[in-house]
Design an enzyme around this catalytic site. Structure first.
Site, PDB file in Angstrom:
ATOM      1  CE1 TYR A  24      15.834  12.277  22.476  1.00 58.61           C
ATOM      2  CE2 TYR A  24      16.048  14.351  21.141  1.00 58.61           C
ATOM      3  CZ  TYR A  24      15.150  13.470  22.112  1.00 58.61           C
ATOM      4  OH  TYR A  24      14.167  13.934  22.780  1.00 58.61           O
ATOM      5  CD  GLU A  72      10.982  18.190  16.327  1.00 61.04           C
ATOM      6  OE1 GLU A  72      10.011  17.555  16.956  1.00 61.04           O
ATOM      7  OE2 GLU A  72      12.037  18.808  17.142  1.00 61.04           O
ATOM      8  CG  ASN A  84      12.358  11.304  23.773  1.00 61.40           C
ATOM      9  OD1 ASN A  84      12.720  12.025  24.719  1.00 61.40           O
ATOM     10  ND2 ASN A  84      11.639  11.761  22.741  1.00 61.40           N
ATOM     11  CD  GLU A  85       8.413  14.388  24.244  1.00 63.39           C
ATOM     12  OE1 GLU A  85       8.397  15.507  24.760  1.00 63.39           O
ATOM     13  OE2 GLU A  85       8.230  14.224  23.103  1.00 63.39           O
ATOM     14  CD  GLU A 128      12.938  17.110  24.626  1.00 65.30           C
ATOM     15  OE1 GLU A 128      11.664  17.662  23.818  1.00 65.30           O
ATOM     16  OE2 GLU A 128      13.089  15.905  24.147  1.00 65.30           O
TER      17      GLU A 128
END
Length: 606
Positions: free
Chosen positions: A64, A110, A167-168, A241
């Site tokens: 990232y 996270e 991302n997601e 992922e």
């Protein structure tokens, strides 16, 4: 080459997706990647970790780009030192790895605030949408970032072979115009390599996270067959992922996933013709205060370690997962895999006493004032404070048998009346304390610590500090607040070091109950700098600095018991350890030769 002309027909991506698979140089191809984040690894150790990744059999490193790591102050993006993204990408290429770059403004990971800068989320509520204020900030950031990476694409001789748009997103929003904007923001700035999105394995997530012109990829711990059902026939199968391990929150057990479980999913994906990125291949560390948090009924701060039970451990150790992946990936290489790098040298175990420097109350009063005095307490964002500690002070009339109540606390507060500590309050738990003694005029001091900015879900971007106000007996507001804060990258003992040095060890008084918390320091002599693990037995909840660098946090609730202290932060001779413990200082700091992540629990992300 003129990169501004990258949209011309003769510029082609290195990897394409067609006929249900990836192609490179006209031949079917697999991306065999492992996630490794440059912002979680000391730059002096980038090459070592990349070489370990190559020895694992990966042909690609997946990273990232953490926006808030680069642009801590609005309008001042930095790409030097630890933030030299170009150097990391070039180094990956020199090691023999391609790069799968994931530069979307939001990364989750996270990581604090999911990568979004606190100054942005403090003023914009419609995050990850086509809201003009949000897009304007993203565009300014991309104007600084994307020109740095365009020349590093494979089309121009660099190692970047794929770039992620968002991302997601399918688990967060439904703004089609936003996804299209993000895609076009990359294309118009010169990105020509394979574009991707990444989403979980439900039809709703894939539908809302995909965008035309990008390969939809999946994120899962298990679920190869479901991913196969969801992908379009013409799209290559890729798990961007594959969760071979998991992260930890404070107060939980250390999550692990067996090598057998992990490799079973990897081999199933490879047998189905898929490409893979193992998340994480090397987790690294949430140094400083960069850890994120989740919220599932209550705040769940992520620990400092991001070891994630990865194939390459936090300190670089290679384990059974590494060997299993090396064996699984080897057949996809034409030649022999690189040799396994030797283990990193470790310091010899030793211990040193922690000498008190200042009580928590004295520390709070010594911090510099930030902002103007205000009727109501200000949030971290209003004060321009990124993270860490803010001290709120006001003079109050204390009635007899009264309470002090905080309206919405983010996240943890230690409360003093004058110099008396009266208790601790925590978000989602207790937010009221009894005020002892008779009616009087007193000084109320509230030391507030941010435990980690939420990185996933609808609460991403929430502020920190005292969000609404403080009341007496739940009714009368306390007005007239002064704010103090530990400066960004500051060290608590800086102003008290000389006084502490002047006191001989025998003269240090025994701690009283009121002085159990606060600042302490230790000196550790090292002959040859090397990696170490630091433990603080008897300590309750603290932050730790090594030679002025904030390593992270310890907390007696676990599971993490040791902090990783990489070799490049040490020096030959005396090294200073500074601890700020808000609850109870321990007597010593221990240098250990191996990590202790606490009791374990088998866990597979879904």
């Amino acid at each position: 080459m003129n990169h501004a002309s990258s949209s011309s027909p003769d510029i082609a991506p290195a990897i394409t997706s067609r006929q249900g698979q990836l192609f490179r140089d006209g031949r079917p191809y697999r991306i065999l990647a492992g996630a490794l984040h440059y912002f979680r690894v000391h730059p002096a150790q980038w090459e070592d970790r990349l070489r370990r990744l190559a020895a694992m059999g990966a042909n690609t490193v997946d990273t990232y780009v953490a926006w808030n790591f680069h642009e801590r102050t609005e309008g001042e993006p930095r790409f030097d030192g630890w933030r030299d993204l170009e150097a990391f990408i070039r180094l990956a290429g020199e090691v023999g790895l391609d790069v799968y770059l994931r530069p979307s403004p939001y990364i989750c990971a996270e990581w604090s605030n999911g990568g979004l800068p606190f100054w942005l989320t403090g003023r914009v509520s419609a995050l990850r949408t086509s809201d003009p204020a949000y897009l304007a900030a993203v565009d300014r950031w991309y104007d600084a970032l994307i020109p740095c990476i365009v020349p590093l694409q494979a089309a121009f001789g660099g190692p970047i072979v794929a770039v992620q748009i968002e991302n997601e997103y399918g688990s967060y929003g439904s703004d089609r115009a936003y996804l299209e904007h993000q895609r076009d923001a990359l294309l118009t700035r010169g990105i020509v390599e394979l574009l991707t999105t990444a989403d979980g394995i439900t039809p709703d997530m894939v539908a809302h996270g995909s965008v035309a012109g990008a390969l939809p990829t999946f994120t899962f711990g298990t679920g190869v067959s479901t991913a196969q059902e969801l992908r379009l026939q013409e799209d290559a199968l890729m798990c961007s992922e594959l969760w071979g391990g998991w992260f930890d929150h404070w107060g939980e057990q250390h999550h692990v996933r067996s090598a057998q479980s992990m490799i079973g999913t990897v081999e199933e994906l490879l047998a189905a013709g898929g490409s893979v990125s193992v998340y994480m291949a090397h987790g690294g560390t949430n140094f400083g205060l960069w850890n994120g948090a989740n919220h599932d009924g209550a705040l769940q701060p992520t620990i400092t370690s991001y070891d994630s039970d990865a194939p390459i451990g936090e300190g670089g150790a290679l384990n059974a997962k590494f060997e299993a992946l090396r064996a699984a990936f080897a057949p996809f290489h034409d030649g022999e895999l690189p040799e396994r790098p030797a283990p990193a040298p470790m310091q010899t175990a030793q211990a040193a006493p922690l000498r008190p420097v200042a009580s928590l109350r004295a520390f709070a009063g010594s911090l510099p004032v930030v902002g103007e005095s205000t009727p109501l307490p200000q949030t971290f964002e209003q004060l321009g404070v990124e993270d860490g500690i803010v001290v709120y002070q006001a003079h109050i009339d204390v009635p007899a048998d009264a309470t002090v109540d905080i309206d919405t606390l983010h996240d943890r507060a230690t409360v003093f009346i004058d110099d008396e500590r009266i208790g601790t309050l925590e978000r989602d738990r207790r937010l009221s304390l009894a005020l002892p003694g008779a009616a009087r005029r007193a000084t109320l001091t509230i030391v507030v610590e941010s435990l980690g900015r939420i990185n996933y879900g609808p609460r991403t971007g929430e502020g920190k500090g005292i969000m609404h106000g403080v009341r007496i007996n739940g009714r009368r507001y306390v007005h007239g607040w002064t704010h103090r804060a530990l400066p960004r990258d500051g060290v608590p003992s800086a102003g008290a070091r000389e006084a502490a040095d002047a006191v001989a060890p025998a003269e240090v008084p025994a701690k009283s109950a009121a002085d159990d918390a606060g600042v302490a320091r230790a000196a550790i002599d090292v002959e040859t700098p090397a990696d170490a693990w630091l433990a603080f037995p008897g300590g309750a909840k603290g932050m730790v600095w090594l030679n002025g660098f904030l390593l992270g946090r310890y907390w007696k609730v676990g599971p993490q018991q040791t902090l990783y202290a990489p070799g490049p932060l040490w020096k030959a001779g005396a090294n200073e350890i500074v601890v700020l413990d808000t609850d109870e200082l321990g007597p010593t700091v221990e240098v250990r030769e191996s990590p202790d992540f606490g009791p374990t629990e088998e866990f597979v992300g879904s």
